[in-house]
Design a protein around this motif. Structure first.
Motif, PDB file in Angstrom:
ATOM      1  N   GLU A  42       0.825  -1.208   0.000  1.00 41.82           N
ATOM      2  CA  GLU A  42       0.000   0.000   0.000  1.00 41.82           C
ATOM      3  C   GLU A  42       0.863   1.263   0.000  1.00 41.82           C
ATOM      4  OE1 GLU A  42      -2.623   2.270   3.374  1.00 41.82           O
ATOM      5  OE2 GLU A  42      -2.896   0.091   3.227  1.00 41.82           O
ATOM      6  N   LEU A  43       1.884   1.269   0.845  1.00 44.08           N
ATOM      7  CA  LEU A  43       2.756   2.437   0.956  1.00 44.08           C
ATOM      8  C   LEU A  43       3.610   2.621  -0.303  1.00 44.08           C
ATOM      9  CD1 LEU A  43       3.969   1.907   4.645  1.00 44.08           C
ATOM     10  CD2 LEU A  43       2.318   3.612   3.859  1.00 44.08           C
ATOM     11  N   ALA A  44       4.077   1.509  -0.865  1.00 40.05           N
ATOM     12  CA  ALA A  44       4.947   1.560  -2.049  1.00 40.05           C
ATOM     13  C   ALA A  44       4.213   2.123  -3.255  1.00 40.05           C
ATOM     14  CB  ALA A  44       5.481   0.169  -2.355  1.00 40.05           C
ATOM     15  N   LYS A  45       2.931   1.857  -3.323  1.00 38.06           N
ATOM     16  CA  LYS A  45       2.124   2.326  -4.453  1.00 38.06           C
ATOM     17  C   LYS A  45       2.192   3.846  -4.582  1.00 38.06           C
ATOM     18  CE  LYS A  45      -0.547   1.114  -7.845  1.00 38.06           C
ATOM     19  NZ  LYS A  45      -0.033   0.248  -8.929  1.00 38.06           N
ATOM     20  N   LYS A  46       2.301   4.506  -3.422  1.00 36.30           N
ATOM     21  CA  LYS A  46       2.372   5.969  -3.417  1.00 36.30           C
ATOM     22  C   LYS A  46       3.666   6.466  -4.051  1.00 36.30           C
ATOM     23  CE  LYS A  46      -0.350   6.172   0.857  1.00 36.30           C
ATOM     24  NZ  LYS A  46      -0.339   6.550   2.299  1.00 36.30           N
ATOM     25  N   ASP A  47       4.677   5.597  -4.074  1.00 32.95           N
ATOM     26  CA  ASP A  47       5.963   5.949  -4.674  1.00 32.95           C
ATOM     27  C   ASP A  47       6.116   5.373  -6.075  1.00 32.95           C
ATOM     28  OD1 ASP A  47       6.964   7.444  -2.509  1.00 32.95           O
ATOM     29  OD2 ASP A  47       7.497   5.608  -1.442  1.00 32.95           O
ATOM     30  N   GLY A  48       5.005   4.904  -6.644  1.00 36.09           N
ATOM     31  CA  GLY A  48       5.049   4.372  -7.997  1.00 36.09           C
ATOM     32  C   GLY A  48       5.665   2.995  -8.090  1.00 36.09           C
ATOM     33  N   ILE A  49       5.647   2.248  -6.983  1.00 38.64           N
ATOM     34  CA  ILE A  49       6.206   0.890  -6.978  1.00 38.64           C
ATOM     35  C   ILE A  49       5.067  -0.108  -6.763  1.00 38.64           C
ATOM     36  CG2 ILE A  49       7.852  -0.693  -5.907  1.00 38.64           C
ATOM     37  CD1 ILE A  49       9.281   1.802  -4.755  1.00 38.64           C
ATOM     38  N   ASP A  50       4.970  -1.053  -7.677  1.00 35.12           N
ATOM     39  CA  ASP A  50       3.933  -2.075  -7.587  1.00 35.12           C
ATOM     40  C   ASP A  50       4.533  -3.327  -6.942  1.00 35.12           C
ATOM     41  OD1 ASP A  50       1.743  -3.690  -7.875  1.00 35.12           O
ATOM     42  OD2 ASP A  50       2.030  -4.059 -10.010  1.00 35.12           O
ATOM     43  N   VAL A  51       4.119  -3.629  -5.719  1.00 35.22           N
ATOM     44  CA  VAL A  51       4.637  -4.794  -4.991  1.00 35.22           C
ATOM     45  C   VAL A  51       3.679  -5.974  -5.141  1.00 35.22           C
ATOM     46  CG1 VAL A  51       5.248  -5.740  -2.737  1.00 35.22           C
ATOM     47  CG2 VAL A  51       5.887  -3.395  -3.310  1.00 35.22           C
ATOM     48  N   LYS A 234      18.047   0.709  -5.656  1.00 34.25           N
ATOM     49  CA  LYS A 234      17.375   1.726  -4.850  1.00 34.25           C
ATOM     50  C   LYS A 234      15.910   1.388  -4.580  1.00 34.25           C
ATOM     51  CE  LYS A 234      20.385   5.525  -6.306  1.00 34.25           C
ATOM     52  NZ  LYS A 234      20.444   6.868  -6.964  1.00 34.25           N
ATOM     53  N   THR A 235      15.266   0.748  -5.546  1.00 31.26           N
ATOM     54  CA  THR A 235      13.862   0.386  -5.358  1.00 31.26           C
ATOM     55  C   THR A 235      13.727  -0.661  -4.255  1.00 31.26           C
ATOM     56  OG1 THR A 235      13.374   0.816  -7.687  1.00 31.26           O
ATOM     57  CG2 THR A 235      11.801  -0.538  -6.478  1.00 31.26           C
ATOM     58  N   TYR A 236      14.618  -1.645  -4.255  1.00 26.27           N
ATOM     59  CA  TYR A 236      14.572  -2.683  -3.226  1.00 26.27           C
ATOM     60  C   TYR A 236      14.880  -2.097  -1.847  1.00 26.27           C
ATOM     61  CZ  TYR A 236      14.749  -5.856  -7.247  1.00 26.27           C
ATOM     62  OH  TYR A 236      14.488  -6.503  -8.424  1.00 26.27           O
ATOM     63  N   LYS A 237      15.810  -1.144  -1.823  1.00 21.71           N
ATOM     64  CA  LYS A 237      16.129  -0.481  -0.556  1.00 21.71           C
ATOM     65  C   LYS A 237      14.925   0.285  -0.023  1.00 21.71           C
ATOM     66  CE  LYS A 237      21.146   0.038  -1.104  1.00 21.71           C
ATOM     67  NZ  LYS A 237      22.279   0.998  -1.194  1.00 21.71           N
ATOM     68  N   LYS A 238      14.157   0.847  -0.940  1.00 23.95           N
ATOM     69  CA  LYS A 238      12.944   1.573  -0.548  1.00 23.95           C
ATOM     70  C   LYS A 238      11.920   0.613   0.055  1.00 23.95           C
ATOM     71  CE  LYS A 238       9.984   4.971  -0.340  1.00 23.95           C
ATOM     72  NZ  LYS A 238      10.156   6.090   0.607  1.00 23.95           N
ATOM     73  N   ILE A 239      11.777  -0.562  -0.556  1.00 21.49           N
ATOM     74  CA  ILE A 239      10.844  -1.572  -0.046  1.00 21.49           C
ATOM     75  C   ILE A 239      11.240  -1.993   1.364  1.00 21.49           C
ATOM     76  CG2 ILE A 239       9.990  -3.929  -0.362  1.00 21.49           C
ATOM     77  CD1 ILE A 239       8.879  -1.897  -2.355  1.00 21.49           C
ATOM     78  N   ILE A 240      12.534  -2.195   1.570  1.00 18.10           N
ATOM     79  CA  ILE A 240      13.041  -2.591   2.892  1.00 18.10           C
ATOM     80  C   ILE A 240      12.757  -1.497   3.920  1.00 18.10           C
ATOM     81  CG2 ILE A 240      15.155  -3.014   4.212  1.00 18.10           C
ATOM     82  CD1 ILE A 240      16.220  -4.447   1.652  1.00 18.10           C
ATOM     83  N   LYS A 241      12.964  -0.261   3.521  1.00 19.51           N
ATOM     84  CA  LYS A 241      12.689   0.865   4.417  1.00 19.51           C
ATOM     85  C   LYS A 241      11.211   0.906   4.796  1.00 19.51           C
ATOM     86  CE  LYS A 241      13.402   5.865   4.892  1.00 19.51           C
ATOM     87  NZ  LYS A 241      13.922   7.100   4.227  1.00 19.51           N
TER      88      LYS A 241
END
Length: 279
Positions: A42-51, A234-241
């Protein structure tokens, strides 16, 4: 004609703005902390990342899926498990990018309410994979039900039992089957996530629970694994964060009934654990 081309370009720009460019990250899990990952999604979607969250029912599959590129990261195992996997699969170039939780191992029973009440000749099931089998045997040792040899380490098996005074009938089965075996045995050693999936309360139901405060349990801290080539992604690091965010951690606590201890180790601490297991 020019008008048509203009409209097509405008449509493409709209699609891009609406997420047509979204990055996709597939995470493999095999535990009960799905709500935490749903919150990450849900949070990642706001950053344009589809998990995408991919569930696995077999502990032996997620690492292969990661190595093969079928998923981008996984979160289901502890350091000891990953270490054993890499020993068995020399070509696996995967490692811990972060830590998640320490999920205490427990002894569960539908027959007795205290380990002191376990009778001679009782039947018990434990996980059959190398790392969790050793961990289960150590827990039985701590509970005073068996005595392991002094040199029994992270690869201990039933052959390392020095004393089995209660003549326990120990059977190793797939970790996912341990909780399901409770109706057929006297007690079982069950992983935290497996217990939760089976409707057990991993904080209240165990008749004996692994302590989470000693250095002995560090190899059993769970982790997020990625392919080595993606360590700077960087995208994976964002997911971890996002996994370690307050929102995701609250979801984790709710999902696991507060039966797991959140752990967020530094890269230095992670390397220290990995190095200790290489010995």
């Amino acid at each position: 004609m020019k008008r048509i081309i203009t409209l097509v370009i405008a449509a493409l720009l709209i699609l891009t703005a609406c997420g047509g460019n979204d990055k996709k990250v597939t995470v493999g899990v095999a535990s009960n902390d799905t709500k935490a990952w749903e919150k990450v999604k849900e949070l990642a979607k706001k950053d344009g990342i589809d998990v995408e969250i991919k569930q696995f029912s077999d502990y032996n599959v997620p690492n292969k899926a990661l190595s093969d590129g079928d998923i981008d990261m996984n979160a289901f195992q502890h350091f000891a498990f990953l270490n054993e996997y890499k020993k068995a699969h020399k070509d696996a170039k995967i490692s811990a990018a972060s830590t998640t939780v320490l999920a205490p191992l427990g002894i569960y029973s539908k027959k007795v309410k205290d380990v002191k009440d376990i009778k001679e000749g009782s039947k018990v099931v434990i996980p059959n994979d190398v790392s969790n089998q050793a961990r289960a045997l150590k827990l039985l040792d701590k509970a005073g039900l068996i005595k392991l040899k002094d040199n029994a380490g992270l690869n201990a098996s039933t052959k390392d039992i020095a004393d089995n005074t209660k003549d326990l009938k120990i059977k190793a089965v797939d970790a996912q089957q341990t909780a399901r075996s409770l109706d057929d045995v006297d007690f079982a050693v069950v992983n935290n996530g497996v217990a939760s999936k089976a409707g057990l309360n991993p904080k209240k139901d165990p008749i004996f629970l692994e302590k989470v405060s000693s250095d002995e349990v560090k190899p059993y801290i769970n982790l997020i694994a990625i392919n080595d080539k993606d360590k700077d992604n960087k995208t994976y690091k964002k997911i971890i964060k996002l996994y370690h965010s307050k929102e995701a951690q609250e979801a984790l606590k709710e999902d696991t009934k507060d039966g797991e201890k959140a752990v967020n180790l530094s890269q230095k601490e992670i390397k220290e654990i990995e190095k200790s297991l290489e010995k």
